[in-house]
Write an enzyme that holds these catalytic residues in place. Structure first.
Site, PDB file in Angstrom:
ATOM      1  N   GLY A 122       0.821  -1.210   0.000  1.00 17.21           N
ATOM      2  CA  GLY A 122       0.000   0.000   0.000  1.00 17.21           C
ATOM      3  C   GLY A 122       0.850   1.252   0.000  1.00 17.21           C
ATOM      4  O   GLY A 122       1.891   1.311   0.671  1.00 17.21           O
ATOM      5  N   ALA A 276      20.975  -7.197  17.571  1.00 17.25           N
ATOM      6  CA  ALA A 276      19.707  -6.779  18.202  1.00 17.25           C
ATOM      7  C   ALA A 276      19.894  -5.370  18.757  1.00 17.25           C
ATOM      8  O   ALA A 276      19.855  -5.135  19.958  1.00 17.25           O
ATOM      9  CB  ALA A 276      19.331  -7.756  19.311  1.00 17.25           C
ATOM     10  N   ARG A 279      15.106  -1.183  16.497  1.00 15.96           N
ATOM     11  CA  ARG A 279      14.272  -1.263  15.296  1.00 15.96           C
ATOM     12  C   ARG A 279      14.000   0.141  14.785  1.00 15.96           C
ATOM     13  O   ARG A 279      14.048   1.110  15.537  1.00 15.96           O
ATOM     14  CB  ARG A 279      12.951  -1.981  15.635  1.00 15.96           C
ATOM     15  N   HIS A 451      -4.814 -16.174  48.574  1.00 15.69           N
ATOM     16  CA  HIS A 451      -3.646 -16.809  49.176  1.00 15.69           C
ATOM     17  C   HIS A 451      -3.641 -18.285  48.834  1.00 15.69           C
ATOM     18  O   HIS A 451      -4.687 -18.919  48.904  1.00 15.69           O
ATOM     19  CB  HIS A 451      -3.684 -16.649  50.701  1.00 15.69           C
TER      20      HIS A 451
HETATM   21  P1  FAD Z   1       4.219  -4.441  12.716  1.00 14.59           P
HETATM   22  O1  FAD Z   1       3.872  -5.538  13.638  1.00 14.59           O
HETATM   23  O2  FAD Z   1       5.634  -4.298  12.299  1.00 14.59           O
HETATM   24  O3  FAD Z   1       3.284  -4.630  11.447  1.00 14.59           O
HETATM   25  C1  FAD Z   1       3.367  -3.816  10.338  1.00 14.59           C
HETATM   26  C2  FAD Z   1       2.810  -4.568   9.157  1.00 14.59           C
HETATM   27  O4  FAD Z   1       2.697  -3.669   8.058  1.00 14.59           O
HETATM   28  C3  FAD Z   1       3.712  -5.699   8.676  1.00 14.59           C
HETATM   29  O5  FAD Z   1       2.964  -6.878   8.551  1.00 14.59           O
HETATM   30  C4  FAD Z   1       4.227  -5.225   7.310  1.00 14.59           C
HETATM   31  O6  FAD Z   1       4.412  -6.282   6.389  1.00 14.59           O
HETATM   32  C5  FAD Z   1       3.096  -4.325   6.869  1.00 14.59           C
HETATM   33  N1  FAD Z   1       3.488  -3.291   5.927  1.00 14.59           N
HETATM   34  C6  FAD Z   1       4.498  -2.385   6.048  1.00 14.59           C
HETATM   35  N2  FAD Z   1       4.496  -1.532   5.006  1.00 14.59           N
HETATM   36  C7  FAD Z   1       3.460  -1.910   4.212  1.00 14.59           C
HETATM   37  C8  FAD Z   1       2.938  -1.417   2.988  1.00 14.59           C
HETATM   38  N3  FAD Z   1       3.468  -0.347   2.408  1.00 14.59           N
HETATM   39  N4  FAD Z   1       1.881  -2.047   2.446  1.00 14.59           N
HETATM   40  C9  FAD Z   1       1.322  -3.137   3.044  1.00 14.59           C
HETATM   41  N5  FAD Z   1       1.773  -3.644   4.197  1.00 14.59           N
HETATM   42  C10 FAD Z   1       2.817  -3.033   4.773  1.00 14.59           C
HETATM   43  N6  FAD Z   1       6.199  -6.249  21.630  1.00 14.59           N
HETATM   44  C11 FAD Z   1       5.475  -6.520  22.742  1.00 14.59           C
HETATM   45  O7  FAD Z   1       4.575  -5.744  23.083  1.00 14.59           O
HETATM   46  N7  FAD Z   1       5.708  -7.649  23.479  1.00 14.59           N
HETATM   47  C12 FAD Z   1       6.682  -8.528  23.148  1.00 14.59           C
HETATM   48  O8  FAD Z   1       6.873  -9.530  23.824  1.00 14.59           O
HETATM   49  C13 FAD Z   1       7.455  -8.269  21.991  1.00 14.59           C
HETATM   50  N8  FAD Z   1       8.413  -9.127  21.605  1.00 14.59           N
HETATM   51  C14 FAD Z   1       9.093  -8.888  20.458  1.00 14.59           C
HETATM   52  C15 FAD Z   1      10.068  -9.803  20.078  1.00 14.59           C
HETATM   53  C16 FAD Z   1      10.770  -9.602  18.905  1.00 14.59           C
HETATM   54  C17 FAD Z   1      11.819 -10.618  18.489  1.00 14.59           C
HETATM   55  C18 FAD Z   1      10.493  -8.476  18.089  1.00 14.59           C
HETATM   56  C19 FAD Z   1      11.233  -8.264  16.803  1.00 14.59           C
HETATM   57  C20 FAD Z   1       9.530  -7.558  18.461  1.00 14.59           C
HETATM   58  C21 FAD Z   1       8.829  -7.745  19.660  1.00 14.59           C
HETATM   59  N9  FAD Z   1       7.859  -6.844  20.092  1.00 14.59           N
HETATM   60  C22 FAD Z   1       7.165  -7.091  21.243  1.00 14.59           C
HETATM   61  C23 FAD Z   1       7.559  -5.615  19.347  1.00 14.59           C
HETATM   62  C24 FAD Z   1       6.279  -5.782  18.532  1.00 14.59           C
HETATM   63  O9  FAD Z   1       6.413  -6.866  17.652  1.00 14.59           O
HETATM   64  C25 FAD Z   1       5.990  -4.500  17.770  1.00 14.59           C
HETATM   65  O10 FAD Z   1       5.970  -3.405  18.664  1.00 14.59           O
HETATM   66  C26 FAD Z   1       4.634  -4.581  17.071  1.00 14.59           C
HETATM   67  O11 FAD Z   1       4.595  -5.667  16.171  1.00 14.59           O
HETATM   68  C27 FAD Z   1       4.341  -3.279  16.329  1.00 14.59           C
HETATM   69  O12 FAD Z   1       3.111  -3.391  15.706  1.00 14.59           O
HETATM   70  P2  FAD Z   1       2.752  -2.552  14.387  1.00 14.59           P
HETATM   71  O13 FAD Z   1       1.379  -2.961  14.021  1.00 14.59           O
HETATM   72  O14 FAD Z   1       3.037  -1.127  14.615  1.00 14.59           O
HETATM   73  O15 FAD Z   1       3.795  -3.019  13.281  1.00 14.59           O
HETATM   74  P1  AMP Z   2      16.911  -1.845  22.140  1.00 20.84           P
HETATM   75  O1  AMP Z   2      16.840  -0.612  21.279  1.00 20.84           O
HETATM   76  O2  AMP Z   2      16.267  -1.717  23.481  1.00 20.84           O
HETATM   77  O3  AMP Z   2      16.508  -3.076  21.403  1.00 20.84           O
HETATM   78  O4  AMP Z   2      18.463  -2.031  22.485  1.00 20.84           O
HETATM   79  C1  AMP Z   2      19.476  -2.070  21.523  1.00 20.84           C
HETATM   80  C2  AMP Z   2      20.816  -1.908  22.232  1.00 20.84           C
HETATM   81  O5  AMP Z   2      21.872  -2.085  21.293  1.00 20.84           O
HETATM   82  C3  AMP Z   2      21.006  -0.528  22.848  1.00 20.84           C
HETATM   83  O6  AMP Z   2      21.182  -0.674  24.238  1.00 20.84           O
HETATM   84  C4  AMP Z   2      22.262   0.006  22.171  1.00 20.84           C
HETATM   85  O7  AMP Z   2      23.105   0.704  23.078  1.00 20.84           O
HETATM   86  C5  AMP Z   2      22.968  -1.264  21.688  1.00 20.84           C
HETATM   87  N1  AMP Z   2      23.889  -1.039  20.555  1.00 20.84           N
HETATM   88  C6  AMP Z   2      23.655  -0.313  19.429  1.00 20.84           C
HETATM   89  N2  AMP Z   2      24.739  -0.328  18.596  1.00 20.84           N
HETATM   90  C7  AMP Z   2      25.694  -1.105  19.207  1.00 20.84           C
HETATM   91  C8  AMP Z   2      27.025  -1.535  18.867  1.00 20.84           C
HETATM   92  N3  AMP Z   2      27.627  -1.176  17.716  1.00 20.84           N
HETATM   93  N4  AMP Z   2      27.706  -2.315  19.740  1.00 20.84           N
HETATM   94  C9  AMP Z   2      27.115  -2.713  20.908  1.00 20.84           C
HETATM   95  N5  AMP Z   2      25.866  -2.337  21.278  1.00 20.84           N
HETATM   96  C10 AMP Z   2      25.145  -1.560  20.457  1.00 20.84           C
END
Ligand code: FAD
Ligand code: AMP
Length: 478
Positions: A122, A276, A279, A451
């Site tokens: 989109g 990691a 994002r 409890h």
């Molecule tokens: P997203 O979930 O990123 O969804 C966006 C969607 O938009 C995607 O499906 C993408 O394909 C679609 N999209 C993008 N651009 C377009 C386009 N132009 N057209 C059509 N589709 C499109 N959060 C928590 O709260 N609890 C957790 O335990 C947690 N664990 C996590 C663990 C990991 C490993 C990671 C990576 C993230 C985790 N998060 C967690 C963060 C969480 O996943 C995100 O905050 C959340 O998914 C954000 O939701 P969103 O809807 O904004 O975006």
């Molecule tokens: P979060 O944004 O909470 O997922 O955390 C990412 C972490 O990666 C932060 O605490 C940053 O300080 C760390 N970070 C980013 N770049 C580097 C790097 N080049 N080496 C080590 N740690 C990093």
């Protein structure tokens, strides 16, 4: 003929799909556009959260914790077993099946609620029109009275450690290892790095976490972050603070990582390296140059407190806008926006979004930390209760950590709940419910808690705020 909708949502993550369902429930003609395809080439809904985030990471955390408990915790309960082993492909396969069930569930909910799914990419163009480019390249333009941008986020890449999804992986790749790496490096001691590092450490990997900052978990209350550092280190995570990764060299199936710390340049070799480091928002080809939507200096779509963008009728929610990158924040923003489109008075309690790290013990908090409140000059009372004094925690042989309740010294209103320990996420949620309604520590202390439960630790910490805890000596006297 051009299809016209009341609401068009771009992105079907927890922000977008929840917004779409809510809009349809409120009687708005709704479409949701999603481009993500699973390994079988099918459109998969649920975004990062269901496909490669919250859910799959928790599935692996739960599996690996069971293995770890069986290996290290069962003996204390008198359970002896021998010859236990881990079938990693089966564990990863279980995770993938859960993902499939849940993403399929969202598709079913779309159908049940009458949300039109448009499969493809989109792009917002001028005049609240959205161009949808399908898998086969066909382009359709749809019109909407309201557009919700919910395109989410993706992992940040850093030049010193380019992801190849083989030896150097991002969080998505780290959910797919088919064997336990012997030496695992993790760059970044944030939530994702700690959770994924824990999964593989529990299964036997030697895990080293390289974190550029000197401070561990800077967003958490200091008492909690100190306890977490101590506990994770004891569990075998080698967390190097003040260690900034500056380079990497992949040779065959291993990678040599260069980092700098207080002693200068260091080198370390891993079999797998997880990057990691956070994002960033996804806005690639999302907005036509004449869409009128502003992006801030960090690449996030600029919105006000109600998620309205610079264009009337266009909203943005979730990871693509300012604030915590959390699924529940994305979903609640989606609901707020749709309610407001419908003319209802909806707001978000941005100050009361709980944060959780699903390690063991879990780390969770809501509200402000002791350090922030002191820096703001707020007089506070603090009550802490250790799980070591909880009968339920003892019964479960899971007594690490504590609950800390912080209240305003003048009004007794609870300003923060910080937990490290078993079921921390669930306990913090109870605090969040109370705080939403302006609860005082005394209110919490006067409530009846079942409890024996872990929740009693929250009760006792609330009592301790005013020197009234029963099962520990109170630091503060009444
Ligand atoms: P997203 O979930 O990123 O969804 C966006 C969607 O938009 C995607 O499906 C993408 O394909 C679609 N999209 C993008 N651009 C377009 C386009 N132009 N057209 C059509 N589709 C499109 N959060 C928590 O709260 N609890 C957790 O335990 C947690 N664990 C996590 C663990 C990991 C490993 C990671 C990576 C993230 C985790 N998060 C967690 C963060 C969480 O996943 C995100 O905050 C959340 O998914 C954000 O939701 P969103 O809807 O904004 O975006
Ligand atoms: P979060 O944004 O909470 O997922 O955390 C990412 C972490 O990666 C932060 O605490 C940053 O300080 C760390 N970070 C980013 N770049 C580097 C790097 N080049 N080496 C080590 N740690 C990093």
């Amino acid at each position: 003929m051009t299809q016209k909708f009341d609401v068009v949502v771009i992105g079907a993550g927890p922000g977008g799909y929840v917004a779409a369902i809510k809009a349809a429930q409120l009687g708005l003609k709704t479409a949701c556009i999603e481009k993500y395809q699973d390994k079988e080439g099918k459109t998969a809904l649920g975004g990062t959260c269901l496909n490669v985030g919250c859910i799959p990471s928790k599935a692996l955390l739960d599996s690996s914790w069971k293995f770890h408990e069986a290996e290290h915790g069962f003996k204390a309960h008198g359970i002896n077993h021998a010859g236990m082993s881990m079938d990693v492909p089966a564990m990863v396969g279980r995770k993938s099946q859960i993902v499939k069930n849940l993403t399929g569930g969202v598709a079913t909910l779309f159908k049940a609620n009458g949300v039109t799914l448009l499969e493809g990419h989109g792009k917002l163009i001028a005049g609240k029109k959205v161009e949808v480019t399908g898998k086969d390249g066909t382009v359709e333009v749809v019109e909407a009275d309201n557009v919700i941008l919910a395109s989410g986020s993706r992992p940040i890449d850093i030049p010193p450690a380019p992801v190849d999804q083989n030896v150097i992986v991002d969080s998505t790749g780290a959910l797919e290892f088919q064997t336990v790496p012997k030496r695992l490096g993790v760059i970044g001691a944030g939530v994702i790095g700690l959770e994924l590092g824990s999964v593989w450490a529990r299964l036997g990997a030697e895990v080293t976490v390289l974190e550029a900052l000197e401070k561990f978990l800077p967003a958490a209350d200091e008492a909690v972050s100190k306890e977490a550092f101590k506990t994770f280190t004891k569990q075998g995570l080698n967390i190097k603070l003040g260690a900034r990764v500056t380079g990497s060299k992949v040779t065959g199936e291993e990678v040599e990582v260069t980092y700098t710390d207080a002693n200068g340049e260091q080198k370390i070799v891993f079999d797998k390296l997880i990057v990691a480091v956070g994002r960033r928002p996804v806005t690639t080809d999302l907005l036509a140059s004449d869409s009128g939507v502003d992006i801030d200096e960090r690449g996030f779509i600029f919105v006000d407190d109600y998620c309205a963008t610079s264009v009337p009728g266009v909203y943005a929610i979730g990871d693509v806008v300012r604030g915590l990158m959390l699924a529940h924040k994305a979903s609640e923003e989606g609901i707020m926006v749709v309610e407001r489109i419908k003319g209802h008075k909806a707001t978000m309690s941005y100050d009361l979004i709980p944060s959780v790290i699903y390690t063991h013990p879990e780390v969770a908090w809501v509200g402000k930390t002791e350090q922030t409140l002191k820096a703001e000059g707020v007089e506070i009372n603090v009550g802490t209760f250790p799980f070591a004094a909880s009968g339920r925690a003892m019964a479960a042989n899971d007594t690490g950590g504590f609950v800390k309740v912080i209240a305003d010294a003048k009004t007794d209103r609870v300003l923060g709940v910080h937990v490290i320990g078993p079921s921390a996420a669930e306990l913090v949620q109870q605090g969040a419910i109370g705080m939403e309604f302006g609860t005082s520590a005394e209110d919490l202390g006067m409530m009846v808690f079942s409890h024996p439960t872990l929740s009693e630790a929250l009760h006792e910490a609330a009592l301790a705020v005013n020197g009234g805890a029963i099962h520990i000596a109170n630091r503060k006297k009444r």
